[in-house]
Every structure is written in structure tokens, then in C-alpha cells.
Design a protein around this motif. Structure first.
Motif, mmCIF file in Angstrom:
data_model
loop_
_atom_site.group_PDB
_atom_site.id
_atom_site.type_symbol
_atom_site.label_atom_id
_atom_site.label_comp_id
_atom_site.label_asym_id
_atom_site.label_seq_id
_atom_site.Cartn_x
_atom_site.Cartn_y
_atom_site.Cartn_z
ATOM 1 N N GLY A 229 6.922 -3.430 12.558
ATOM 2 C CA GLY A 229 5.636 -3.006 12.017
ATOM 3 C C GLY A 229 5.307 -3.890 10.832
ATOM 4 N N LEU A 230 4.048 -4.332 10.728
ATOM 5 C CA LEU A 230 3.651 -5.232 9.646
ATOM 6 C C LEU A 230 2.347 -4.786 9.005
ATOM 7 C CD1 LEU A 230 4.155 -8.716 11.403
ATOM 8 C CD2 LEU A 230 5.765 -7.562 9.875
ATOM 9 N N ASN B 181 0.848 -1.186 0.000
ATOM 10 C CA ASN B 181 0.000 0.000 0.000
ATOM 11 C C ASN B 181 0.895 1.251 0.000
ATOM 12 O OD1 ASN B 181 -1.443 2.289 1.059
ATOM 13 N ND2 ASN B 181 -2.997 0.915 1.893
ATOM 14 N N LEU B 182 0.865 1.990 -1.099
ATOM 15 C CA LEU B 182 1.738 3.154 -1.261
ATOM 16 C C LEU B 182 1.440 4.248 -0.236
ATOM 17 C CD1 LEU B 182 4.013 4.522 -2.859
ATOM 18 C CD2 LEU B 182 2.262 5.430 -4.402
ATOM 19 N N LYS B 183 0.147 4.443 0.065
ATOM 20 C CA LYS B 183 -0.240 5.475 1.025
ATOM 21 C C LYS B 183 0.363 5.169 2.399
ATOM 22 C CE LYS B 183 -4.382 7.420 2.788
ATOM 23 N NZ LYS B 183 -5.828 7.263 2.905
ATOM 24 N N MET B 184 0.304 3.902 2.787
ATOM 25 C CA MET B 184 0.875 3.470 4.067
ATOM 26 C C MET B 184 2.384 3.673 4.066
ATOM 27 S SD MET B 184 0.706 2.112 7.105
ATOM 28 C CE MET B 184 -0.924 1.389 7.308
ATOM 29 N N LYS B 185 3.033 3.299 2.957
ATOM 30 C CA LYS B 185 4.487 3.446 2.855
ATOM 31 C C LYS B 185 4.889 4.915 2.969
ATOM 32 C CE LYS B 185 8.278 3.931 -0.113
ATOM 33 N NZ LYS B 185 8.560 4.899 -1.162
ATOM 34 N N ASN B 186 4.181 5.784 2.250
ATOM 35 C CA ASN B 186 4.508 7.210 2.276
ATOM 36 C C ASN B 186 4.295 7.825 3.660
ATOM 37 O OD1 ASN B 186 5.251 7.130 -0.395
ATOM 38 N ND2 ASN B 186 3.333 7.984 -1.168
ATOM 39 N N ALA B 187 3.215 7.419 4.329
ATOM 40 C CA ALA B 187 2.931 7.925 5.678
ATOM 41 C C ALA B 187 4.005 7.446 6.662
ATOM 42 C CB ALA B 187 1.545 7.469 6.134
ATOM 43 N N LEU B 188 4.423 6.207 6.491
ATOM 44 C CA LEU B 188 5.446 5.631 7.357
ATOM 45 C C LEU B 188 6.793 6.332 7.168
ATOM 46 C CD1 LEU B 188 6.272 3.216 9.274
ATOM 47 C CD2 LEU B 188 6.942 2.056 7.171
ATOM 48 N N ILE C 34 0.893 3.831 12.817
ATOM 49 C CA ILE C 34 2.291 4.198 12.589
ATOM 50 C C ILE C 34 2.861 4.856 13.846
ATOM 51 C CG2 ILE C 34 3.826 5.727 11.269
ATOM 52 C CD1 ILE C 34 2.045 5.134 8.810
ATOM 53 N N GLY C 35 2.068 5.670 14.504
ATOM 54 C CA GLY C 35 2.494 6.319 15.742
ATOM 55 C C GLY C 35 2.844 5.313 16.830
ATOM 56 N N VAL C 36 2.062 4.227 16.899
ATOM 57 C CA VAL C 36 2.308 3.162 17.873
ATOM 58 C C VAL C 36 3.662 2.516 17.578
ATOM 59 C CG1 VAL C 36 1.490 0.930 18.751
ATOM 60 C CG2 VAL C 36 -0.169 2.719 18.168
ATOM 61 N N PHE C 37 3.909 2.230 16.309
ATOM 62 C CA PHE C 37 5.186 1.638 15.906
ATOM 63 C C PHE C 37 6.358 2.577 16.214
ATOM 64 C CE2 PHE C 37 8.488 1.724 12.605
ATOM 65 C CZ PHE C 37 9.130 0.521 12.902
ATOM 66 N N ILE C 38 6.193 3.861 15.859
ATOM 67 C CA ILE C 38 7.258 4.853 16.089
ATOM 68 C C ILE C 38 7.594 4.945 17.586
ATOM 69 C CG2 ILE C 38 7.828 7.328 16.005
ATOM 70 C CD1 ILE C 38 8.048 6.172 13.211
ATOM 71 N N ASP C 39 6.562 4.927 18.432
ATOM 72 C CA ASP C 39 6.784 4.984 19.883
ATOM 73 C C ASP C 39 7.638 3.807 20.350
ATOM 74 O OD1 ASP C 39 5.410 7.336 20.200
ATOM 75 O OD2 ASP C 39 3.544 6.401 20.877
ATOM 76 N N LEU C 40 7.345 2.626 19.840
ATOM 77 C CA LEU C 40 8.111 1.428 20.200
ATOM 78 C C LEU C 40 9.535 1.516 19.650
ATOM 79 C CD1 LEU C 40 5.406 -1.280 19.530
ATOM 80 C CD2 LEU C 40 6.630 -1.022 21.684
ATOM 81 N N ALA C 41 9.654 1.996 18.414
ATOM 82 C CA ALA C 41 10.965 2.100 17.776
ATOM 83 C C ALA C 41 11.857 3.102 18.509
ATOM 84 C CB ALA C 41 10.797 2.505 16.309
ATOM 85 N N PRO D 245 20.374 -7.840 6.127
ATOM 86 C CA PRO D 245 19.837 -8.538 7.296
ATOM 87 C C PRO D 245 19.258 -7.531 8.292
ATOM 88 C CG PRO D 245 22.225 -8.475 7.395
ATOM 89 C CD PRO D 245 21.829 -7.913 6.052
ATOM 90 N N SER D 246 18.226 -7.925 9.015
ATOM 91 C CA SER D 246 17.556 -6.990 9.921
ATOM 92 C C SER D 246 18.457 -6.497 11.047
ATOM 93 C CB SER D 246 16.289 -7.619 10.499
ATOM 94 O OG SER D 246 16.576 -8.828 11.169
ATOM 95 N N VAL D 247 19.556 -7.211 11.316
ATOM 96 C CA VAL D 247 20.462 -6.814 12.390
ATOM 97 C C VAL D 247 21.080 -5.428 12.145
ATOM 98 C CG1 VAL D 247 22.525 -7.959 11.460
ATOM 99 C CG2 VAL D 247 22.278 -7.674 13.925
ATOM 100 N N VAL D 248 21.156 -4.991 10.894
ATOM 101 C CA VAL D 248 21.756 -3.680 10.606
ATOM 102 C C VAL D 248 20.788 -2.511 10.818
ATOM 103 C CG1 VAL D 248 23.429 -4.664 8.983
ATOM 104 C CG2 VAL D 248 21.315 -3.673 8.098
ATOM 105 N N PHE D 249 19.539 -2.807 11.157
ATOM 106 C CA PHE D 249 18.548 -1.757 11.369
ATOM 107 C C PHE D 249 18.141 -1.670 12.838
ATOM 108 C CE2 PHE D 249 17.927 -3.563 7.099
ATOM 109 C CZ PHE D 249 18.334 -2.458 6.357
ATOM 110 N N ASP D 250 17.660 -0.492 13.238
ATOM 111 C CA ASP D 250 17.229 -0.294 14.616
ATOM 112 C C ASP D 250 15.796 -0.762 14.832
ATOM 113 O OD1 ASP D 250 19.600 1.126 15.814
ATOM 114 O OD2 ASP D 250 19.224 2.370 14.050
ATOM 115 N N ALA D 251 15.021 -0.794 13.755
ATOM 116 C CA ALA D 251 13.639 -1.273 13.790
ATOM 117 C C ALA D 251 13.309 -1.694 12.361
ATOM 118 C CB ALA D 251 12.696 -0.160 14.247
#
Length: 159
Positions: free
Chosen positions: A107-108, A21-28, A135-142, A67-73
């Protein structure tokens, strides 16, 4: 105060599957940028990936070398066809499993099959992104960094 957790200077890996979903990607991506963090766009192949409208989007990184290890979230966004393809892709399964094991915020959207295969369903610190406010919930966790509660609740260990 400045000791509040922040995403500033951190990197969020955003894996896009076909039909996302492009809208979701852009908002994220906008939310990540607002935090003064970087969104690294990853695709299964280096050539990029098509959104739900069939428009191709380039990626900065190929999944195999990210690999996901190189990212913070991490976030995975996909459509049904992409979910099927990602579920069958060992790199995608490992990406998500490792992120879970390393206590990263996840986030999924649109990947129920992949989530089940990687055993991250009903896992603490995993946010289902169904609406932009999620997205805000995910950002708070990240922002917090590691999801320590996941360690206590016994996240699936890789056998």
C-alpha cells in the motif's frame, strides 16, 4: 468458513515518511487491528517522524533494521518532503523493491518518487491509498498473502 484467507496473526510493516497523513495512518492501523494482525510502525530514524501537521510520532522500528522480508505485507505513507527523503534513502528503496520481489501486498500514499525509484509503479498488488476505502482493497490483498499474479506479469527483477 474458516478457510477464507485471513490476516490474523500476521505483521504489516508500515513505513512512515515525513509529512505523512495521520488520518490515513490511523485508519490503516485500525483496519489492520480489526483483522487481528499487527501494524509495525517503522520510521527512517529510531527517533520517530513528523506527520503533515508537524506532530512527531514515535516508531517501533528503524528502517535500517526492518527489511520488508520480515513482514507479511507493507505500506509506505509519506508527504512530499518525505517522498524526496525516502527516494534518496537506499534502505527505503530496497524495502519497497524487496517487498515487490517477494510478492507482498503493498500500500502506498504520497510516495510517487519512491514508487518510481523502486520500480513498483503500475505493478499488480500495489494499492494507491488515496481514500480510506482504498485501505479495504489493500487489506483484501494482504489477507491472501502473496500476490502470485505479479510473478506471472513479470515484476521487475533486481539486476
Amino acid at each position: 468458513s474458516s478457510d477464507l484467507p485471513t490476516l490474523k496473526g500476521r505483521k504489516v510493516g508500515v513505513l512512515l515518511g515525513p509529512g505523512f497523513n495521520l488520518k490515513m495512518k490511523n485508519a490503516l492501523v485500525a483496519a489492520i487491528k480489526k483483522e487481528r494482525a499487527t501494524a509495525a510502525i517503522i520510521a527512517p530514524k529510531v527517533g520517530g517522524v513528523e506527520d503533515s501537521a508537524g506532530t512527531k510520532h514515535s516508531a517501533q522500528m528503524a528502517l535500517r533494521g526492518s527489511p520488508s522480508v520480515v513482514f507479511d505485507a507493507v505500506v509506505v505513507l509519506s508527504g512530499p518532503s518525505g517522498d524526496e527523503a525516502l527516494s534518496a534513502n537506499p534502505d527505503a528503496v530496497a524495502f519497497l523493491m524487496d517487498a515487490c520481489r517477494h510478492l507482498k501486498a503493498i500500500g502506498l500514499a504520497g510516495v510517487p518518487g519512491l514508487a518510481a525509484k523502486a520500480q513498483v509503479v503500475d505493478t499488480v498488488g500495489v494499492t494507491e491509498l488515496n481514500a480510506t476505502n482504498d485501505i479495504g482493497v489493500f487489506i483484501d490483498l494482504a489477507r491472501v498473502g502473496k500476490v502470485w499474479d505479479r510473478e506471472r506479469t513479470g515484476a521487475p527483477r533486481i539486476r
